[in-house]
Design an enzyme around this catalytic site. Sequence first.
Site, PDB file in Angstrom:
ATOM      1  N   GLN A   1     -15.492 -75.943  53.073  1.00  0.00           N
ATOM      2  CA  GLN A   1     -15.485 -77.411  53.024  1.00  0.00           C
ATOM      3  C   GLN A   1     -14.081 -77.874  52.718  1.00  0.00           C
ATOM      4  O   GLN A   1     -13.352 -77.213  51.978  1.00  0.00           O
ATOM      5  CB  GLN A   1     -16.336 -77.890  51.851  1.00  0.00           C
ATOM      6  CG  GLN A   1     -17.800 -77.990  52.127  1.00  0.00           C
ATOM      7  CD  GLN A   1     -18.487 -78.663  50.950  1.00  0.00           C
ATOM      8  OE1 GLN A   1     -18.243 -78.312  49.798  1.00  0.00           O
ATOM      9  NE2 GLN A   1     -19.335 -79.621  51.234  1.00  0.00           N
TER      10      GLN A   1
ATOM     11  N   ASN B   1      -7.715 -76.344  70.472  1.00  0.00           N
ATOM     12  CA  ASN B   1      -8.531 -75.317  71.145  1.00  0.00           C
ATOM     13  C   ASN B   1      -9.715 -75.954  71.868  1.00  0.00           C
ATOM     14  O   ASN B   1      -9.921 -75.737  73.065  1.00  0.00           O
ATOM     15  CB  ASN B   1      -9.106 -74.321  70.125  1.00  0.00           C
ATOM     16  CG  ASN B   1      -8.158 -73.167  69.868  1.00  0.00           C
ATOM     17  OD1 ASN B   1      -7.004 -73.202  70.260  1.00  0.00           O
ATOM     18  ND2 ASN B   1      -8.640 -72.143  69.180  1.00  0.00           N
ATOM     19  N   PHE B   2     -10.501 -76.737  71.131  1.00  0.00           N
ATOM     20  CA  PHE B   2     -11.734 -77.304  71.708  1.00  0.00           C
ATOM     21  C   PHE B   2     -11.412 -78.226  72.890  1.00  0.00           C
ATOM     22  O   PHE B   2     -12.087 -78.174  73.918  1.00  0.00           O
ATOM     23  CB  PHE B   2     -12.540 -78.082  70.655  1.00  0.00           C
ATOM     24  CG  PHE B   2     -13.308 -77.219  69.674  1.00  0.00           C
ATOM     25  CD1 PHE B   2     -13.306 -75.832  69.783  1.00  0.00           C
ATOM     26  CD2 PHE B   2     -14.045 -77.798  68.638  1.00  0.00           C
ATOM     27  CE1 PHE B   2     -14.005 -75.036  68.876  1.00  0.00           C
ATOM     28  CE2 PHE B   2     -14.755 -77.016  67.734  1.00  0.00           C
ATOM     29  CZ  PHE B   2     -14.726 -75.637  67.848  1.00  0.00           C
TER      30      PHE B   2
ATOM     31  N   TYR C   1       0.598 -68.135  53.433  1.00  0.00           N
ATOM     32  CA  TYR C   1       0.732 -69.583  53.645  1.00  0.00           C
ATOM     33  C   TYR C   1       0.356 -70.341  52.374  1.00  0.00           C
ATOM     34  O   TYR C   1       1.132 -71.159  51.879  1.00  0.00           O
ATOM     35  CB  TYR C   1      -0.156 -70.013  54.822  1.00  0.00           C
ATOM     36  CG  TYR C   1       0.018 -71.461  55.190  1.00  0.00           C
ATOM     37  CD1 TYR C   1       1.230 -71.946  55.678  1.00  0.00           C
ATOM     38  CD2 TYR C   1      -1.030 -72.375  55.038  1.00  0.00           C
ATOM     39  CE1 TYR C   1       1.397 -73.281  56.008  1.00  0.00           C
ATOM     40  CE2 TYR C   1      -0.876 -73.707  55.369  1.00  0.00           C
ATOM     41  CZ  TYR C   1       0.341 -74.160  55.856  1.00  0.00           C
ATOM     42  OH  TYR C   1       0.495 -75.481  56.174  1.00  0.00           O
TER      43      TYR C   1
ATOM     44  N   ASP D   1     -11.970 -68.255  55.408  1.00  0.00           N
ATOM     45  CA  ASP D   1     -11.984 -69.584  56.039  1.00  0.00           C
ATOM     46  C   ASP D   1     -12.678 -70.551  55.066  1.00  0.00           C
ATOM     47  O   ASP D   1     -13.827 -70.331  54.690  1.00  0.00           O
ATOM     48  CB  ASP D   1     -12.780 -69.493  57.347  1.00  0.00           C
ATOM     49  CG  ASP D   1     -12.506 -70.656  58.279  1.00  0.00           C
ATOM     50  OD1 ASP D   1     -11.635 -70.505  59.140  1.00  0.00           O
ATOM     51  OD2 ASP D   1     -13.164 -71.705  58.148  1.00  0.00           O
TER      52      ASP D   1
ATOM     53  N   ASN E   1      -5.886 -81.752  57.268  1.00  0.00           N
ATOM     54  CA  ASN E   1      -5.905 -81.509  58.724  1.00  0.00           C
ATOM     55  C   ASN E   1      -5.506 -82.755  59.519  1.00  0.00           C
ATOM     56  O   ASN E   1      -6.125 -83.805  59.358  1.00  0.00           O
ATOM     57  CB  ASN E   1      -7.293 -81.043  59.169  1.00  0.00           C
ATOM     58  CG  ASN E   1      -7.666 -79.713  58.555  1.00  0.00           C
ATOM     59  OD1 ASN E   1      -7.802 -79.610  57.341  1.00  0.00           O
ATOM     60  ND2 ASN E   1      -7.819 -78.686  59.373  1.00  0.00           N
TER      61      ASN E   1
HETATM   62  N1  UDP Z   1     -12.162 -73.050  64.308  1.00  0.00           N
HETATM   63  C1  UDP Z   1     -13.175 -72.843  65.262  1.00  0.00           C
HETATM   64  N2  UDP Z   1     -12.808 -72.553  66.537  1.00  0.00           N
HETATM   65  C2  UDP Z   1     -11.504 -72.487  66.944  1.00  0.00           C
HETATM   66  C3  UDP Z   1     -10.479 -72.716  65.986  1.00  0.00           C
HETATM   67  C4  UDP Z   1     -10.848 -72.983  64.667  1.00  0.00           C
HETATM   68  O1  UDP Z   1     -14.373 -72.913  64.939  1.00  0.00           O
HETATM   69  O2  UDP Z   1     -11.268 -72.237  68.148  1.00  0.00           O
HETATM   70  C5  UDP Z   1     -12.556 -73.399  62.927  1.00  0.00           C
HETATM   71  C6  UDP Z   1     -11.877 -72.576  61.841  1.00  0.00           C
HETATM   72  O3  UDP Z   1     -12.597 -71.391  61.579  1.00  0.00           O
HETATM   73  C7  UDP Z   1     -11.910 -73.548  60.677  1.00  0.00           C
HETATM   74  C8  UDP Z   1     -11.799 -74.930  61.340  1.00  0.00           C
HETATM   75  O4  UDP Z   1     -12.159 -74.720  62.701  1.00  0.00           O
HETATM   76  O5  UDP Z   1     -13.145 -73.474  59.995  1.00  0.00           O
HETATM   77  C9  UDP Z   1     -10.415 -75.546  61.258  1.00  0.00           C
HETATM   78  O6  UDP Z   1      -9.484 -74.600  61.730  1.00  0.00           O
HETATM   79  P1  UDP Z   1      -7.937 -74.939  61.893  1.00  0.00           P
HETATM   80  O7  UDP Z   1      -7.225 -73.659  62.184  1.00  0.00           O
HETATM   81  O8  UDP Z   1      -7.768 -76.064  62.863  1.00  0.00           O
HETATM   82  O9  UDP Z   1      -7.494 -75.530  60.484  1.00  0.00           O
HETATM   83  P2  UDP Z   1      -7.626 -74.940  58.969  1.00  0.00           P
HETATM   84  O10 UDP Z   1      -8.577 -73.792  58.940  1.00  0.00           O
HETATM   85  O11 UDP Z   1      -6.246 -74.564  58.607  1.00  0.00           O
HETATM   86  O12 UDP Z   1      -8.160 -76.082  58.200  1.00  0.00           O
END
Ligand code: UDP
Length: 224
Positions: free
Chosen positions: A182, A96-97, A51, A179, A80
């Site tokens: 910041q 998700n949340f 990606y 991951d 985001n």
């Molecule tokens: N994340 C989390 N729980 C979840 C999904 C994602 O804690 O159920 C965390 C993930 O590890 C990351 C942040 O939330 O640190 C944002 O994740 P997302 O996939 O939304 O976006 P990206 O990582 O592409 O910024």
Amino acid sequence: MGAINLLGLAKRVKAKILQASTSEIYGDPMVQPQPEEYWGNVNPIGPRACYDEGKRCAETLFMSYYHQNNVKIKIARIFNTYGPRMSPQDGRVISNFIMQALTGEDLTVYGTGLQTRSFMFVDDLIEALILLMNTNDNFTGPLNIGNPIEISMLDLAKKIIRTTNSKSKIVYCHLPEDDPTQRKPDIKLAQETLNGWEPKIAFNKGLELTVNYFKELILKKQIE
Ligand code: UDP
């Protein structure tokens, strides 16, 4: 390949073309907040690399078509984004949340939850993209589009539990490899270039609209 095909088409029909690029091109950034001049910190062989490097390569192609073929290009680095009509299954943190909180499941915080993101409501993004498309042809970007207000994933989980009056608990799960710890956009250039544009929708308001959307979605599913 998609980028090459569309750039070829834009060249042929003399269309203006926008690349929806991403904050992921900064990888796990060593600079906070991230300005457009920052080259990023990307692991080229990690699980996110297809990606990240794919988007970086597309930016390169867009710039080359601009320099070599005078194609009118705009590159938006989108941070985001959330809002109604997100897919409940795409695995992103806000969907998700909210789904977990509304259905009484545990909220899955990955790692310590101290990693941060900056979330922009979808309407703010759309407004910026339209303004970007109407900028002078000499302005190509890349341009950061995001909301600089930063929140940790743990605080986000707590906020969503509060907003939805949920009885769900927080559980800690494995942190995906690479991951980013910041992420926060520097939006000075966007404000200068897009006639003073800045995000308008407060996080609480945006969250409320998104929670309502997911509530309706769940209700519809129950009726079906
Ligand atoms: N994340 C989390 N729980 C979840 C999904 C994602 O804690 O159920 C965390 C993930 O590890 C990351 C942040 O939330 O640190 C944002 O994740 P997302 O996939 O939304 O976006 P990206 O990582 O592409 O910024």
